[in-house]
Design a protein around this motif. Sequence first.
Motif, PDB file in Angstrom:
ATOM      1  N   VAL A 130       0.813  -1.215   0.000  1.00 10.89           N
ATOM      2  CA  VAL A 130       0.000   0.000   0.000  1.00 10.89           C
ATOM      3  C   VAL A 130       0.847   1.265   0.000  1.00 10.89           C
ATOM      4  CG1 VAL A 130      -1.847  -1.182   1.230  1.00 10.89           C
ATOM      5  CG2 VAL A 130      -0.180   0.164   2.517  1.00 10.89           C
ATOM      6  N   TYR A 133       0.247   2.734  -3.405  1.00 11.95           N
ATOM      7  CA  TYR A 133      -0.975   2.272  -4.047  1.00 11.95           C
ATOM      8  C   TYR A 133      -1.867   3.431  -4.488  1.00 11.95           C
ATOM      9  CZ  TYR A 133      -5.227  -0.415  -4.889  1.00 11.95           C
ATOM     10  OH  TYR A 133      -6.328  -0.978  -5.485  1.00 11.95           O
ATOM     11  N   TYR A 134      -1.876   4.523  -3.723  1.00 14.05           N
ATOM     12  CA  TYR A 134      -2.772   5.626  -4.030  1.00 14.05           C
ATOM     13  C   TYR A 134      -2.092   6.738  -4.831  1.00 14.05           C
ATOM     14  CZ  TYR A 134      -5.924   3.477  -0.664  1.00 14.05           C
ATOM     15  OH  TYR A 134      -6.750   2.591  -0.014  1.00 14.05           O
ATOM     16  N   ASP A 135      -0.858   6.506  -5.261  1.00 17.17           N
ATOM     17  CA  ASP A 135      -0.191   7.524  -6.068  1.00 17.17           C
ATOM     18  C   ASP A 135      -0.831   7.598  -7.442  1.00 17.17           C
ATOM     19  OD1 ASP A 135       1.387   7.735  -3.921  1.00 17.17           O
ATOM     20  OD2 ASP A 135       3.243   7.051  -4.859  1.00 17.17           O
ATOM     21  N   ASP A 136      -1.010   8.808  -7.919  1.00 14.71           N
ATOM     22  CA  ASP A 136      -1.631   9.018  -9.225  1.00 14.71           C
ATOM     23  C   ASP A 136      -0.555   9.021 -10.307  1.00 14.71           C
ATOM     24  OD1 ASP A 136      -3.429   9.506 -11.196  1.00 14.71           O
ATOM     25  OD2 ASP A 136      -3.558  11.657 -10.841  1.00 14.71           O
ATOM     26  N   HIS A 140       0.467   1.069  -8.494  1.00 12.32           N
ATOM     27  CA  HIS A 140      -0.571   0.600  -7.576  1.00 12.32           C
ATOM     28  C   HIS A 140      -0.068  -0.662  -6.888  1.00 12.32           C
ATOM     29  CE1 HIS A 140      -3.734   3.392  -8.923  1.00 12.32           C
ATOM     30  NE2 HIS A 140      -3.155   3.264 -10.103  1.00 12.32           N
ATOM     31  N   GLN A 453      -2.301   1.392   6.757  1.00 14.21           N
ATOM     32  CA  GLN A 453      -2.820   2.417   5.881  1.00 14.21           C
ATOM     33  C   GLN A 453      -1.663   3.275   5.398  1.00 14.21           C
ATOM     34  OE1 GLN A 453      -5.910   2.950   4.824  1.00 14.21           O
ATOM     35  NE2 GLN A 453      -7.055   1.531   6.101  1.00 14.21           N
ATOM     36  N   CYS A 456      -0.644   9.645   6.407  1.00 11.98           N
ATOM     37  CA  CYS A 456      -1.173  10.989   6.164  1.00 11.98           C
ATOM     38  C   CYS A 456      -0.439  11.945   7.092  1.00 11.98           C
ATOM     39  CB  CYS A 456      -2.679  11.040   6.399  1.00 11.98           C
ATOM     40  SG  CYS A 456      -3.421  12.651   6.052  1.00 11.98           S
ATOM     41  N   GLU A 470      -6.179  12.795   2.555  1.00  7.92           N
ATOM     42  CA  GLU A 470      -5.583  11.973   1.521  1.00  7.92           C
ATOM     43  C   GLU A 470      -4.191  11.511   1.943  1.00  7.92           C
ATOM     44  OE1 GLU A 470      -5.566  14.163  -2.057  1.00  7.92           O
ATOM     45  OE2 GLU A 470      -7.748  14.252  -2.248  1.00  7.92           O
ATOM     46  N   PRO A 471      -3.737  10.351   1.457  1.00 14.82           N
ATOM     47  CA  PRO A 471      -2.375   9.908   1.768  1.00 14.82           C
ATOM     48  C   PRO A 471      -1.348  10.914   1.280  1.00 14.82           C
ATOM     49  CG  PRO A 471      -3.683   8.116   0.834  1.00 14.82           C
ATOM     50  CD  PRO A 471      -4.504   9.356   0.686  1.00 14.82           C
ATOM     51  N   TYR A 473       2.209  12.324  -0.165  1.00 17.08           N
ATOM     52  CA  TYR A 473       3.260  11.951  -1.111  1.00 17.08           C
ATOM     53  C   TYR A 473       4.583  12.389  -0.490  1.00 17.08           C
ATOM     54  CZ  TYR A 473       5.210  10.968  -5.765  1.00 17.08           C
ATOM     55  OH  TYR A 473       5.907  10.428  -6.825  1.00 17.08           O
TER      56      TYR A 473
END
Length: 585
Positions: A130, A133-136, A140, A453, A456, A470-471, A473
């Motif tokens: 994870v 995983y949430y990086d744009d 993932h 998780q 944050c 949001e997580p 970066y």
Amino acid sequence: MDGNLPIPGWNAHRHPSSPIAQPKYRFQDVPKCEKSLEGSVIQEVTTREAFKEIMGEMVLLCNEAMKRSRAGRTASKPLSLEYIADRLDVDDPCFGYIIRSSEGHLQGFITVTTFTNWQRNFKWDSLHEVAFYYDDDGHHGHDKNVTPVKRPRKRVMDEDGSLAKELQKTVRLGDPYNEGIVWPRIAEISLLGALGCGKALVQLVIEHLEFLRATATANYDYIALQATDNSIPFYESQGFVRVGAVTYDSNREQQSPSSSIGKKEDVNRSISPAFSTDSTASETTTSSVSSAAAEATELEPSSPEKPEAIAMPQSIVSSPHFVHEVVRPGQTPNEIAKQFKVHVWDIVFLNKDVYKDLRPTSRLMKGTLLHVPQKLEDEAVVSGPKTPGSPTKWFVAKENDTPRQIAKRFGLACNKLVSANRRRLPELQANSRLKAGTRLKVSNLDQYDEICQPYCHWSFPEDTAVEGGEPSYMMVYKLNRKAACNPRVVRNSFAVPVVKHSPPKLLFPPPPKTAPTSGEVPAKPPVKAEPTRKLVARGRKTASVGPKLPKQPPRPSELKKPPPEDGKDIYWQHQRELHPELIAP
């Protein structure tokens, strides 16, 4: 939650603040910095009060920088007044640089502090599934079933996890319910805003930290920061790398059912694991009292070799360390650090709350007990279960898929597949119909399934990425420490020298905050009489009455003061940007 722990909340140290002063100029008229900073003034700031004095300018500069950026409306939101005020209030220490034009207009600022987090189970880990995983950016975890997002180039990431391991090995100590868990080896760029001088400010900070003399609370080897979407390419060009950071959900771990192996590992994680006694030196006696990311174990008061005075409270979180007893009078922390091959300032940091005046050259009495950091090998860096040798594969289910169908597809035993994923999905059954997007682990089924998780940053102790925002970066730069005799290449490359901070001159005076003395009646400001008008109705005169005006909206106390006689338009324009919820006249 344990009844002995304090109530969750943000109880970090706070400092008194003055009313926000506003600039006498418009930021639309502020010129962009030259590359060599010619025509600008670089000031070094060493106190938080200097930054608080220009807080209004900092907010307005961030708004103007966002307006001028290429991203335009698609860019992230600029730094808010609330966030800037919180960082300047809580960050300790707080120092940095500001750049002004020759006319005194603010063109850029940067603040630096020591990295601190308020999550008890925080860990640097780039190999966890994870972590990214949430990086744009198309990453993932190790899931190949998710369509990647197309980007012009690949992000710079800590793919092998080596940088995260180095960060996790550094010393840390603190109470997540008070001052936070402090990482003295990691600096943080907390605030940055610039009009064409962002690169110069970052390079100035990097060089400043590389030449900075080590202390107990500031012995920096790394710089960390929380990057916004539009700033990621900029920080990558400066050498920063994306590093994974996660937080473990200890409450859910204790409630969820698990296998016998999982239970054994869970106990080892919740109770501080003991480290082996170091017997390399004949004149030392050591004992372990802490774990890598778990809370320190409270020592028994009756134990003579571990008295209550040296024991850490239950709420304290610390890096791995052991207790060393001085058996030779006159021994110094420098000698102890060489004996155990650790940094002397790490020893001073771990003992700063017990021995306030401890220095590297302090001569210690016989029987003195010191916390000494545990030197870890690469394979024993992280606490809890080890990361599997091969990446864990995940399957993203479609609507109404069942574990039985997925097990048949991958040639797995259905009961093993269900047991391996039941820790994350407690009500999972063989014939459960899954929602679209549900992720099931289809490899490393015998490995311990960690509940965690993505991290944050700047969140409360009990917050998660879902609850707190949001997580983050997180990006890290590894410093190259230098001696004072080396030349200052960055400073020498600018057309202007770095000078000491001087108070700004282009600010409206803030409202007076002095209270009247006892027995003295405060003088009322002169009020201009409202013009009156006479109402005439059908030939007869009526009494003079004043005009009916609408009620003024509620405003902060400093906004109730009359604006300066000169620059009213600028004053109210700044008010609309600093307080958008208010209606300016």
